[in-house]
Design a protein around this motif. Structure first.
Motif, short mmCIF file in Angstrom:
data_model
loop_
_atom_site.label_atom_id
_atom_site.label_comp_id
_atom_site.label_asym_id
_atom_site.label_seq_id
_atom_site.Cartn_x
_atom_site.Cartn_y
_atom_site.Cartn_z
N LYS A 95 29.68 31.54 70.36
CA LYS A 95 29.09 32.83 70.04
C LYS A 95 29.78 33.57 68.91
O LYS A 95 30.89 33.26 68.59
CB LYS A 95 29.04 33.71 71.30
N GLY A 129 23.22 34.54 83.57
CA GLY A 129 23.22 35.69 82.68
C GLY A 129 24.43 35.69 81.75
O GLY A 129 24.32 35.97 80.55
N THR A 132 17.07 41.60 80.05
CA THR A 132 16.95 40.43 80.92
C THR A 132 18.32 40.00 81.43
O THR A 132 18.50 39.70 82.61
CB THR A 132 16.31 39.26 80.15
N ALA A 133 19.31 40.00 80.52
CA ALA A 133 20.66 39.60 80.91
C ALA A 133 21.15 40.49 82.05
O ALA A 133 21.69 40.00 83.06
CB ALA A 133 21.60 39.70 79.72
N TRP A 134 20.94 41.80 81.91
CA TRP A 134 21.41 42.72 82.95
C TRP A 134 20.68 42.52 84.26
O TRP A 134 21.27 42.66 85.33
CB TRP A 134 21.29 44.17 82.48
N ASN A 147 16.36 41.09 75.36
CA ASN A 147 17.35 40.09 75.70
C ASN A 147 18.42 40.69 76.60
O ASN A 147 18.74 40.16 77.67
CB ASN A 147 17.98 39.58 74.41
N PHE A 162 19.78 39.72 85.39
CA PHE A 162 20.40 38.55 86.02
C PHE A 162 21.75 38.91 86.65
O PHE A 162 22.07 38.44 87.74
CB PHE A 162 20.61 37.44 84.98
N ILE A 163 22.55 39.71 85.93
CA ILE A 163 23.92 39.89 86.41
C ILE A 163 24.13 41.15 87.24
O ILE A 163 25.08 41.24 88.01
CB ILE A 163 24.95 39.88 85.26
N ARG A 172 24.28 32.43 79.21
CA ARG A 172 23.19 32.23 78.25
C ARG A 172 22.77 33.47 77.47
O ARG A 172 21.87 33.39 76.65
CB ARG A 172 21.97 31.67 78.98
N PHE A 173 23.35 34.61 77.74
CA PHE A 173 22.97 35.81 77.01
C PHE A 173 24.21 36.42 76.38
O PHE A 173 25.31 36.31 76.94
CB PHE A 173 22.35 36.85 77.95
N SER A 174 24.03 37.06 75.23
CA SER A 174 25.15 37.83 74.70
C SER A 174 24.73 39.29 74.72
O SER A 174 23.61 39.63 74.34
CB SER A 174 25.49 37.38 73.28
#
Lengths: 222, 299
Positions: free
Chosen positions: B299, A41, B12-14, B9, B16-17, A44-46
Protein backbone atom coordinates in the motif's frame (compact mmCIF):
# COMPACT_ATOMS: atom_id res chain seq x y z
CA UNK A 1 -16.82 -45.35 36.11
CA UNK A 2 -18.90 -44.79 39.19
CA UNK A 3 -17.32 -41.36 39.58
CA UNK A 4 -18.30 -40.40 36.06
CA UNK A 5 -21.86 -41.48 36.73
CA UNK A 6 -21.97 -39.50 39.97
CA UNK A 7 -20.70 -36.39 38.21
CA UNK A 8 -22.95 -36.66 35.17
CA UNK A 9 -26.14 -37.36 37.09
CA UNK A 10 -25.44 -34.72 39.71
CA UNK A 11 -28.41 -32.36 39.47
CA UNK A 12 -26.33 -29.24 38.77
CA UNK A 13 -23.94 -30.85 36.29
CA UNK A 14 -26.54 -30.66 33.52
CA UNK A 15 -27.04 -26.95 34.05
CA UNK A 16 -23.30 -26.19 34.09
CA UNK A 17 -22.81 -28.29 30.98
CA UNK A 18 -25.56 -26.39 29.18
CA UNK A 19 -24.07 -23.07 30.34
CA UNK A 20 -20.64 -24.10 29.08
CA UNK A 21 -22.02 -25.25 25.75
CA UNK A 22 -24.03 -22.05 25.22
CA UNK A 23 -21.09 -19.82 26.15
CA UNK A 24 -18.59 -21.86 24.11
CA UNK A 25 -20.69 -22.18 20.97
CA UNK A 26 -22.25 -18.71 20.87
CA UNK A 27 -18.98 -16.95 21.69
CA UNK A 28 -17.19 -18.95 18.97
CA UNK A 29 -19.81 -18.19 16.32
CA UNK A 30 -19.90 -14.46 17.05
CA UNK A 31 -16.10 -14.24 17.20
CA UNK A 32 -15.75 -16.01 13.86
CA UNK A 33 -18.37 -13.86 12.15
CA UNK A 34 -17.03 -10.51 13.39
CA UNK A 35 -13.41 -11.67 13.13
CA UNK A 36 -13.52 -12.69 9.48
CA UNK A 37 -15.35 -9.50 8.54
CA UNK A 38 -12.77 -7.36 10.33
CA UNK A 39 -9.85 -9.34 8.89
CA UNK A 40 -11.23 -8.81 5.38
CA UNK A 41 -11.84 -5.11 6.00
CA UNK A 42 -8.29 -4.61 7.28
CA UNK A 43 -6.63 -6.69 4.60
CA UNK A 44 -8.43 -5.38 1.54
CA UNK A 45 -9.33 -1.75 2.17
CA UNK A 46 -7.23 1.29 2.87
CA UNK A 47 -8.80 3.98 5.01
CA UNK A 48 -7.86 6.52 7.64
CA UNK A 49 -7.25 4.88 11.00
CA UNK A 50 -6.56 1.45 9.56
CA UNK A 51 -3.06 1.25 11.01
CA UNK A 52 -4.15 2.42 14.47
CA UNK A 53 -6.90 -0.18 14.60
CA UNK A 54 -4.63 -2.93 13.32
CA UNK A 55 -1.86 -2.25 15.83
CA UNK A 56 -4.21 -1.76 18.78
CA UNK A 57 -5.78 -5.11 17.92
CA UNK A 58 -2.39 -6.79 17.85
CA UNK A 59 -1.44 -5.33 21.23
CA UNK A 60 -4.74 -6.40 22.80
CA UNK A 61 -4.01 -10.00 21.91
CA UNK A 62 -1.62 -10.48 24.83
CA UNK A 63 -3.43 -8.60 27.61
CA UNK A 64 -3.16 -10.71 30.79
CA UNK A 65 -6.63 -11.74 31.96
CA UNK A 66 -5.66 -10.99 35.59
CA UNK A 67 -5.22 -7.36 34.58
CA UNK A 68 -8.79 -6.98 33.33
CA UNK A 69 -10.50 -9.11 36.01
CA UNK A 70 -11.18 -6.19 38.40
CA UNK A 71 -12.28 -3.59 35.82
CA UNK A 72 -14.40 -6.19 34.03
CA UNK A 73 -16.20 -7.02 37.25
CA UNK A 74 -16.76 -3.31 37.88
CA UNK A 75 -17.89 -2.46 34.34
CA UNK A 76 -20.10 -5.53 33.97
CA UNK A 77 -21.81 -4.71 37.29
CA UNK A 78 -22.43 -1.25 35.91
CA UNK A 79 -23.90 -2.67 32.70
CA UNK A 80 -25.88 -5.28 34.66
CA UNK A 81 -24.07 -8.07 32.84
CA UNK A 82 -22.73 -9.98 35.84
CA UNK A 83 -24.32 -13.36 36.54
CA UNK A 84 -25.55 -13.60 32.98
CA UNK A 85 -24.29 -15.82 30.19
CA UNK A 86 -24.48 -12.83 27.86
CA UNK A 87 -21.86 -11.00 29.92
CA UNK A 88 -19.49 -13.95 29.70
CA UNK A 89 -20.09 -14.34 25.96
CA UNK A 90 -19.39 -10.63 25.34
CA UNK A 91 -16.13 -10.89 27.27
CA UNK A 92 -14.94 -14.03 25.47
CA UNK A 93 -15.78 -12.54 22.08
CA UNK A 94 -13.78 -9.41 22.95
CA UNK A 95 -10.68 -11.24 24.21
CA UNK A 96 -10.69 -13.73 21.32
CA UNK A 97 -11.23 -11.25 18.48
CA UNK A 98 -7.63 -9.96 18.39
CA UNK A 99 -6.16 -13.43 17.81
CA UNK A 100 -8.91 -14.39 15.36
CA UNK A 101 -8.42 -11.21 13.30
CA UNK A 102 -4.65 -11.66 13.38
CA UNK A 103 -4.94 -15.26 12.20
CA UNK A 104 -7.58 -14.71 9.50
CA UNK A 105 -5.80 -11.61 8.19
CA UNK A 106 -2.98 -13.88 7.04
CA UNK A 107 -5.43 -16.23 5.36
CA UNK A 108 -7.23 -13.37 3.55
CA UNK A 109 -3.88 -12.09 2.22
CA UNK A 110 -3.28 -15.48 0.61
CA UNK A 111 -6.50 -15.27 -1.40
CA UNK A 112 -5.46 -14.27 -4.95
CA UNK A 113 -6.58 -10.67 -5.27
CA UNK A 114 -7.15 -11.22 -9.02
CA UNK A 115 -10.13 -13.45 -8.19
CA UNK A 116 -11.74 -10.62 -6.27
CA UNK A 117 -10.90 -8.05 -8.95
CA UNK A 118 -12.43 -10.25 -11.65
CA UNK A 119 -15.61 -10.60 -9.62
CA UNK A 120 -15.69 -6.83 -9.04
CA UNK A 121 -15.41 -6.20 -12.78
CA UNK A 122 -18.32 -8.59 -13.28
CA UNK A 123 -20.30 -6.26 -11.03
CA UNK A 124 -20.06 -8.18 -7.76
CA UNK A 125 -20.62 -6.01 -4.66
CA UNK A 126 -17.97 -6.20 -1.88
CA UNK A 127 -20.31 -8.22 0.37
CA UNK A 128 -20.94 -10.78 -2.31
CA UNK A 129 -17.21 -11.05 -3.06
CA UNK A 130 -16.58 -11.59 0.65
CA UNK A 131 -19.27 -14.25 1.02
CA UNK A 132 -18.87 -16.10 -2.27
CA UNK A 133 -15.13 -15.90 -2.93
CA UNK A 134 -13.16 -15.06 0.21
CA UNK A 135 -15.01 -17.05 2.87
CA UNK A 136 -14.87 -20.42 1.08
CA UNK A 137 -11.14 -19.95 0.46
CA UNK A 138 -10.24 -19.15 4.08
CA UNK A 139 -12.14 -22.12 5.54
CA UNK A 140 -8.98 -23.71 7.05
CA UNK A 141 -8.31 -20.44 8.85
CA UNK A 142 -11.89 -20.34 10.12
CA UNK A 143 -11.50 -23.88 11.46
CA UNK A 144 -8.30 -22.96 13.30
CA UNK A 145 -9.85 -19.78 14.71
CA UNK A 146 -12.96 -21.70 15.80
CA UNK A 147 -10.92 -24.25 17.74
CA UNK A 148 -8.78 -21.62 19.47
CA UNK A 149 -11.77 -19.49 20.41
CA UNK A 150 -13.81 -22.43 21.63
CA UNK A 151 -10.82 -23.60 23.65
CA UNK A 152 -10.68 -20.30 25.57
CA UNK A 153 -14.45 -19.93 25.97
CA UNK A 154 -14.81 -23.53 27.14
CA UNK A 155 -11.69 -23.72 29.34
CA UNK A 156 -11.44 -20.28 30.95
CA UNK A 157 -12.39 -20.09 34.62
CA UNK A 158 -10.87 -17.07 36.39
CA UNK A 159 -13.06 -14.45 34.72
CA UNK A 160 -15.99 -16.88 34.75
CA UNK A 161 -15.47 -17.36 38.47
CA UNK A 162 -15.67 -13.60 39.00
CA UNK A 163 -18.64 -13.05 36.70
CA UNK A 164 -20.99 -15.97 37.36
CA UNK A 165 -23.23 -17.21 40.14
CA UNK A 166 -24.87 -20.51 41.08
CA UNK A 167 -27.11 -20.59 38.01
CA UNK A 168 -24.72 -19.23 35.37
CA UNK A 169 -21.59 -21.15 36.37
CA UNK A 170 -19.63 -22.95 33.66
CA UNK A 171 -18.03 -26.39 34.13
CA UNK A 172 -14.47 -25.18 34.88
CA UNK A 173 -15.82 -22.86 37.60
CA UNK A 174 -17.78 -25.75 39.10
CA UNK A 175 -14.59 -27.84 39.10
CA UNK A 176 -12.52 -25.08 40.70
CA UNK A 177 -15.09 -24.74 43.49
CA UNK A 178 -14.99 -28.51 44.07
CA UNK A 179 -11.38 -28.17 45.22
CA UNK A 180 -12.04 -25.74 48.03
CA UNK A 181 -15.56 -26.81 48.99
CA UNK A 182 -15.23 -30.34 50.29
CA UNK A 183 -11.54 -30.88 50.76
CA UNK A 184 -10.60 -32.84 47.67
CA UNK A 185 -12.73 -35.68 46.33
CA UNK A 186 -10.20 -36.94 43.83
CA UNK A 187 -12.37 -39.52 42.06
CA UNK A 188 -15.21 -37.16 41.24
CA UNK A 189 -12.92 -34.25 40.57
CA UNK A 190 -10.75 -36.11 38.07
CA UNK A 191 -13.85 -37.44 36.34
CA UNK A 192 -15.12 -33.88 35.96
CA UNK A 193 -11.70 -32.65 34.80
CA UNK A 194 -11.58 -35.36 32.13
CA UNK A 195 -15.04 -34.45 30.89
CA UNK A 196 -13.98 -30.79 30.60
CA UNK A 197 -10.76 -31.73 28.80
CA UNK A 198 -12.50 -33.93 26.24
CA UNK A 199 -14.26 -31.59 23.73
CA UNK A 200 -11.19 -29.48 22.82
CA UNK A 201 -9.18 -32.69 22.46
CA UNK A 202 -11.74 -34.15 20.07
CA UNK A 203 -11.71 -30.99 17.94
CA UNK A 204 -7.93 -31.03 17.93
CA UNK A 205 -7.89 -34.62 16.67
CA UNK A 206 -10.39 -33.75 13.95
CA UNK A 207 -8.46 -30.72 12.73
CA UNK A 208 -4.86 -31.12 13.89
CA UNK A 209 -3.49 -29.54 10.72
CA UNK A 210 -5.57 -26.39 11.23
CA UNK A 211 -4.54 -26.15 14.89
CA UNK A 212 -0.89 -26.31 13.91
CA UNK A 213 -1.40 -23.64 11.26
CA UNK A 214 -2.98 -21.48 13.97
CA UNK A 215 -0.08 -22.00 16.36
CA UNK A 216 2.60 -21.16 13.83
CA UNK A 217 0.65 -18.37 12.09
CA UNK A 218 2.70 -15.29 11.45
CA UNK A 219 5.99 -16.68 12.72
CA UNK A 220 6.64 -19.36 10.12
CA UNK A 221 5.87 -19.08 6.46
CA UNK A 222 4.46 -22.28 5.15
CA UNK B 1 -9.33 7.60 -7.56
CA UNK B 2 -12.43 9.81 -7.47
CA UNK B 3 -13.64 11.18 -4.17
CA UNK B 4 -16.92 9.32 -4.25
CA UNK B 5 -15.21 6.01 -4.88
CA UNK B 6 -12.88 6.55 -1.91
CA UNK B 7 -15.80 7.40 0.32
CA UNK B 8 -17.87 4.40 -0.55
CA UNK B 9 -14.73 2.34 -0.21
CA UNK B 10 -14.08 3.66 3.28
CA UNK B 11 -17.72 3.25 4.22
CA UNK B 12 -17.71 -0.40 3.13
CA UNK B 13 -14.46 -0.97 5.01
CA UNK B 14 -16.00 0.42 8.19
CA UNK B 15 -19.06 -1.77 7.78
CA UNK B 16 -16.75 -4.78 7.75
CA UNK B 17 -14.64 -3.81 10.75
CA UNK B 18 -16.96 -1.73 12.92
CA UNK B 19 -18.77 -4.55 14.81
CA UNK B 20 -15.46 -6.14 15.84
CA UNK B 21 -13.91 -2.77 16.70
CA UNK B 22 -16.86 -1.76 18.87
CA UNK B 23 -16.82 -4.99 20.86
CA UNK B 24 -13.05 -4.95 21.34
CA UNK B 25 -13.15 -1.30 22.37
CA UNK B 26 -15.98 -1.79 24.87
CA UNK B 27 -15.08 -5.15 26.37
CA UNK B 28 -11.30 -5.36 26.05
CA UNK B 29 -9.65 -1.98 25.53
CA UNK B 30 -11.97 -0.14 27.94
CA UNK B 31 -11.25 -2.64 30.78
CA UNK B 32 -7.50 -2.29 30.16
CA UNK B 33 -7.73 1.51 30.31
CA UNK B 34 -9.92 1.21 33.42
CA UNK B 35 -7.32 -1.01 35.07
CA UNK B 36 -4.74 1.73 34.62
CA UNK B 37 -7.16 4.44 35.79
CA UNK B 38 -8.19 2.42 38.87
CA UNK B 39 -4.58 2.52 40.04
CA UNK B 40 -5.02 6.26 40.70
CA UNK B 41 -8.25 5.96 42.67
CA UNK B 42 -9.29 4.82 46.12
CA UNK B 43 -12.38 2.73 45.54
CA UNK B 44 -13.99 -0.33 47.16
CA UNK B 45 -15.79 -3.01 45.23
CA UNK B 46 -19.54 -2.79 45.50
CA UNK B 47 -19.66 0.97 46.13
CA UNK B 48 -20.67 3.39 43.35
CA UNK B 49 -17.82 4.64 41.21
CA UNK B 50 -18.92 8.21 42.02
CA UNK B 51 -17.61 7.68 45.56
CA UNK B 52 -14.13 6.83 44.32
CA UNK B 53 -11.50 9.31 45.48
CA UNK B 54 -8.50 10.41 43.44
CA UNK B 55 -5.41 9.17 45.21
CA UNK B 56 -2.65 10.04 42.79
CA UNK B 57 0.45 7.87 42.93
CA UNK B 58 -0.29 6.55 46.45
CA UNK B 59 -1.18 3.02 45.29
CA UNK B 60 1.96 2.85 43.19
CA UNK B 61 4.09 4.00 46.12
CA UNK B 62 2.51 1.42 48.40
CA UNK B 63 2.94 -1.37 45.88
CA UNK B 64 6.51 -0.54 44.97
CA UNK B 65 7.58 -0.48 48.61
CA UNK B 66 5.76 -3.72 49.38
CA UNK B 67 8.17 -6.66 49.80
CA UNK B 68 5.37 -9.08 48.85
CA UNK B 69 5.16 -7.47 45.38
CA UNK B 70 8.91 -7.75 44.87
CA UNK B 71 8.87 -11.39 46.00
CA UNK B 72 6.06 -12.06 43.54
CA UNK B 73 7.93 -10.29 40.73
CA UNK B 74 11.05 -12.32 41.53
CA UNK B 75 8.99 -15.54 41.56
CA UNK B 76 7.55 -14.62 38.16
CA UNK B 77 10.99 -13.86 36.72
CA UNK B 78 12.40 -17.12 38.10
CA UNK B 79 9.41 -19.05 36.79
CA UNK B 80 9.70 -17.48 33.33
CA UNK B 81 13.48 -17.94 33.14
CA UNK B 82 13.57 -21.57 34.28
CA UNK B 83 10.47 -22.88 32.51
CA UNK B 84 11.01 -21.06 29.21
CA UNK B 85 14.69 -22.01 28.93
CA UNK B 86 13.88 -25.64 29.74
CA UNK B 87 11.05 -25.61 27.18
CA UNK B 88 13.27 -24.06 24.49
CA UNK B 89 16.03 -26.59 25.13
CA UNK B 90 13.73 -29.62 25.21
CA UNK B 91 11.56 -28.42 22.33
CA UNK B 92 14.55 -27.81 20.05
CA UNK B 93 16.17 -31.12 21.03
CA UNK B 94 12.96 -33.06 20.38
CA UNK B 95 12.40 -31.34 17.04
CA UNK B 96 15.94 -32.14 15.89
CA UNK B 97 15.59 -35.74 17.05
CA UNK B 98 12.27 -36.36 15.34
CA UNK B 99 12.81 -34.15 12.31
CA UNK B 100 13.84 -36.85 9.83
CA UNK B 101 11.18 -39.25 11.00
CA UNK B 102 8.55 -38.45 8.40
CA UNK B 103 6.62 -41.63 9.01
CA UNK B 104 4.22 -41.10 11.86
CA UNK B 105 5.17 -37.42 12.10
CA UNK B 106 1.57 -36.29 11.61
CA UNK B 107 0.55 -38.51 14.50
CA UNK B 108 3.38 -37.20 16.69
CA UNK B 109 2.46 -33.63 15.99
CA UNK B 110 -1.18 -34.26 16.83
CA UNK B 111 -0.18 -35.97 20.06
CA UNK B 112 2.12 -33.09 20.93
CA UNK B 113 -0.43 -30.33 20.60
CA UNK B 114 -2.91 -32.02 22.94
CA UNK B 115 -1.43 -30.69 26.24
CA UNK B 116 -1.88 -27.12 24.99
CA UNK B 117 -5.56 -27.69 24.30
CA UNK B 118 -6.48 -29.19 27.68
CA UNK B 119 -8.33 -26.87 30.05
CA UNK B 120 -5.94 -25.25 32.58
CA UNK B 121 -8.30 -26.40 35.31
CA UNK B 122 -7.83 -30.01 34.18
CA UNK B 123 -4.06 -29.57 33.84
CA UNK B 124 -3.82 -28.05 37.31
CA UNK B 125 -6.01 -30.72 38.89
CA UNK B 126 -4.18 -33.57 37.18
CA UNK B 127 -0.78 -32.35 38.35
CA UNK B 128 -2.13 -31.67 41.81
CA UNK B 129 -3.34 -35.26 41.89
CA UNK B 130 -0.01 -36.58 40.58
CA UNK B 131 1.93 -34.56 43.17
CA UNK B 132 -0.43 -35.49 46.01
CA UNK B 133 1.63 -36.68 48.98
CA UNK B 134 -0.66 -39.61 49.84
CA UNK B 135 -2.34 -40.76 46.65
CA UNK B 136 -0.09 -39.23 43.99
CA UNK B 137 1.55 -41.26 41.27
CA UNK B 138 4.84 -39.40 41.56
CA UNK B 139 5.46 -40.47 45.16
CA UNK B 140 4.33 -43.99 44.25
CA UNK B 141 6.92 -44.16 41.48
CA UNK B 142 9.60 -42.70 43.73
CA UNK B 143 8.75 -45.35 46.35
CA UNK B 144 9.61 -48.07 43.83
CA UNK B 145 13.12 -46.64 43.71
CA UNK B 146 13.24 -46.47 47.47
CA UNK B 147 12.82 -42.70 47.70
CA UNK B 148 10.77 -41.60 50.70
CA UNK B 149 7.44 -39.91 50.03
CA UNK B 150 7.69 -36.13 49.65
CA UNK B 151 5.10 -33.49 50.47
CA UNK B 152 5.58 -31.87 47.05
CA UNK B 153 3.06 -29.10 47.35
CA UNK B 154 3.83 -28.45 51.04
CA UNK B 155 7.49 -27.61 50.45
CA UNK B 156 8.47 -24.24 48.97
CA UNK B 157 11.19 -25.48 46.66
CA UNK B 158 9.33 -28.61 45.58
CA UNK B 159 6.12 -26.67 44.94
CA UNK B 160 8.07 -24.27 42.72
CA UNK B 161 9.52 -27.28 40.91
CA UNK B 162 6.00 -28.64 40.53
CA UNK B 163 4.66 -25.54 38.75
CA UNK B 164 7.71 -25.55 36.48
CA UNK B 165 7.28 -29.23 35.64
CA UNK B 166 3.61 -28.78 34.77
CA UNK B 167 4.42 -25.77 32.57
CA UNK B 168 7.19 -27.67 30.78
CA UNK B 169 4.79 -30.55 30.16
CA UNK B 170 2.18 -28.24 28.71
CA UNK B 171 4.32 -25.86 26.63
CA UNK B 172 7.41 -27.72 25.40
CA UNK B 173 5.18 -29.03 22.56
CA UNK B 174 4.64 -25.44 21.39
CA UNK B 175 8.39 -24.94 20.94
CA UNK B 176 8.58 -28.33 19.23
CA UNK B 177 5.82 -27.45 16.75
CA UNK B 178 7.37 -24.07 15.94
CA UNK B 179 10.88 -25.49 15.44
CA UNK B 180 9.60 -28.38 13.29
CA UNK B 181 7.69 -25.88 11.13
CA UNK B 182 10.79 -23.69 10.88
CA UNK B 183 13.04 -26.61 9.94
CA UNK B 184 10.60 -27.69 7.26
CA UNK B 185 11.21 -24.36 5.52
CA UNK B 186 15.01 -24.57 5.57
CA UNK B 187 16.49 -24.64 2.09
CA UNK B 188 17.78 -28.21 1.73
CA UNK B 189 20.40 -27.27 -0.86
CA UNK B 190 22.31 -25.32 1.79
CA UNK B 191 22.30 -28.35 4.11
CA UNK B 192 23.36 -30.55 1.21
CA UNK B 193 26.26 -28.23 0.43
CA UNK B 194 27.41 -28.23 4.05
CA UNK B 195 27.17 -32.00 4.14
CA UNK B 196 29.28 -32.33 1.00
CA UNK B 197 31.85 -30.05 2.62
CA UNK B 198 32.09 -32.72 5.32
CA UNK B 199 30.12 -31.04 8.11
CA UNK B 200 29.23 -33.47 10.90
CA UNK B 201 25.74 -33.60 12.46
CA UNK B 202 26.70 -31.39 15.40
CA UNK B 203 28.41 -28.76 13.25
CA UNK B 204 25.61 -28.90 10.70
CA UNK B 205 23.02 -28.36 13.42
CA UNK B 206 24.70 -25.63 15.43
CA UNK B 207 26.38 -23.77 12.58
CA UNK B 208 23.87 -24.11 9.75
CA UNK B 209 20.41 -25.35 10.74
CA UNK B 210 19.76 -23.43 13.94
CA UNK B 211 21.18 -20.12 12.62
CA UNK B 212 18.91 -20.51 9.59
CA UNK B 213 15.84 -20.71 11.82
CA UNK B 214 17.13 -18.09 14.31
CA UNK B 215 14.17 -15.89 13.45
CA UNK B 216 11.64 -18.62 14.33
CA UNK B 217 13.56 -19.40 17.54
CA UNK B 218 13.51 -15.74 18.57
CA UNK B 219 9.79 -15.27 17.99
CA UNK B 220 9.05 -18.57 19.78
CA UNK B 221 11.13 -17.43 22.74
CA UNK B 222 9.29 -14.11 22.99
CA UNK B 223 5.87 -15.73 22.63
CA UNK B 224 6.71 -18.19 25.40
CA UNK B 225 7.97 -15.35 27.62
CA UNK B 226 4.73 -13.42 27.12
CA UNK B 227 2.69 -16.46 28.16
CA UNK B 228 5.00 -17.20 31.10
CA UNK B 229 4.36 -13.71 32.45
CA UNK B 230 0.61 -14.09 31.96
CA UNK B 231 0.38 -17.53 33.58
CA UNK B 232 -2.39 -17.82 36.16
CA UNK B 233 -4.97 -20.59 35.95
CA UNK B 234 -2.83 -23.72 36.27
CA UNK B 235 -0.97 -22.29 39.26
CA UNK B 236 -4.25 -21.12 40.79
CA UNK B 237 -5.43 -24.74 40.85
CA UNK B 238 -2.11 -26.46 41.50
CA UNK B 239 -0.78 -24.44 44.47
CA UNK B 240 -2.85 -21.23 44.75
CA UNK B 241 0.49 -19.51 45.25
CA UNK B 242 1.50 -21.56 48.25
CA UNK B 243 3.01 -22.76 50.41
CA UNK B 244 3.44 -19.26 51.84
CA UNK B 245 3.83 -17.14 48.73
CA UNK B 246 6.53 -19.31 47.14
CA UNK B 247 4.62 -19.84 43.88
CA UNK B 248 2.64 -16.61 43.83
CA UNK B 249 3.31 -15.24 40.33
CA UNK B 250 2.27 -11.68 39.47
CA UNK B 251 -1.09 -12.60 37.91
CA UNK B 252 -2.06 -14.56 40.99
CA UNK B 253 -0.75 -11.78 43.24
CA UNK B 254 -3.03 -9.33 41.40
CA UNK B 255 -5.99 -11.68 41.72
CA UNK B 256 -5.44 -12.22 45.45
CA UNK B 257 -4.79 -8.55 46.17
CA UNK B 258 -8.05 -7.64 44.42
CA UNK B 259 -10.47 -10.40 45.32
CA UNK B 260 -9.15 -11.61 48.67
CA UNK B 261 -7.38 -8.50 50.01
CA UNK B 262 -10.00 -6.18 48.47
CA UNK B 263 -7.21 -3.71 47.72
CA UNK B 264 -8.27 -2.62 44.25
CA UNK B 265 -5.94 0.35 43.87
CA UNK B 266 -2.94 -1.78 44.76
CA UNK B 267 -4.10 -4.60 42.46
CA UNK B 268 -4.42 -2.12 39.61
CA UNK B 269 -0.99 -0.65 40.27
CA UNK B 270 0.55 -4.14 40.02
CA UNK B 271 -1.57 -4.69 36.90
CA UNK B 272 0.07 -1.67 35.29
CA UNK B 273 3.50 -3.16 36.00
CA UNK B 274 2.51 -6.53 34.50
CA UNK B 275 0.87 -4.80 31.55
CA UNK B 276 4.04 -2.82 30.81
CA UNK B 277 6.21 -5.97 30.89
CA UNK B 278 3.86 -7.90 28.61
CA UNK B 279 3.34 -4.99 26.21
CA UNK B 280 7.09 -4.44 25.83
CA UNK B 281 7.51 -8.14 25.01
CA UNK B 282 4.57 -7.99 22.58
CA UNK B 283 6.03 -4.95 20.86
CA UNK B 284 9.28 -6.90 20.51
CA UNK B 285 7.40 -9.84 19.03
CA UNK B 286 5.65 -7.59 16.53
CA UNK B 287 8.94 -6.04 15.47
CA UNK B 288 10.29 -9.49 14.74
CA UNK B 289 7.25 -10.91 13.03
CA UNK B 290 4.62 -8.44 12.00
CA UNK B 291 1.54 -10.10 10.55
CA UNK B 292 0.64 -6.77 8.92
CA UNK B 293 4.00 -6.28 7.25
CA UNK B 294 3.04 -7.95 3.95
CA UNK B 295 0.25 -5.53 3.25
CA UNK B 296 2.24 -2.45 4.26
CA UNK B 297 4.48 -3.07 1.29
CA UNK B 298 1.53 -3.24 -1.11
CA UNK B 299 0.00 0.00 0.00
Amino acid sequence: MENYRDVIFDSSFGRYLVNSLIVGIVATLITLLLGCMAAYGLARFSFAGRKTIAYTTLMLRTVPLAVIAVPVFMIWSDWRLTNSLLGLILLYVAVNLPFTIWLLYGFVLQVPVELEEAAAIDGCRPWKIFLRIVLPLIRPGLAAAAIFTFRIAWNEFILALVLTDRSTRTLPVAASLFVTDIGVEWGKLMALASLIALPPLIFTFLAARQVISGLTAGAVKG
Amino acid sequence: MSTSATNSNARTAWLFILPAVLIMAAACLYPVVSAVRLGFYDWSMGTPWAQAKWSGWTSFEIVFTDPAMWRSLLTTLKFAAVSVSAEMFLGIALALALEGNIRGMAFFRTLFILPMMVAPIAVGLTWRYLFDAQFGLINAVLAVFGVAAKGWLADETLAFAAIIISDIWQWTPFVFIMVIAGLANVDTSVLEAARIDGARWWTLTTRVKLPMIAHVLAITLVMRLIDAFRVLEVIYVLTFGGPGDSTEVLSLHIYKTAFIGQKLGAASAISVLLLVVVMVLTWLALRMSNPLADSEKDK
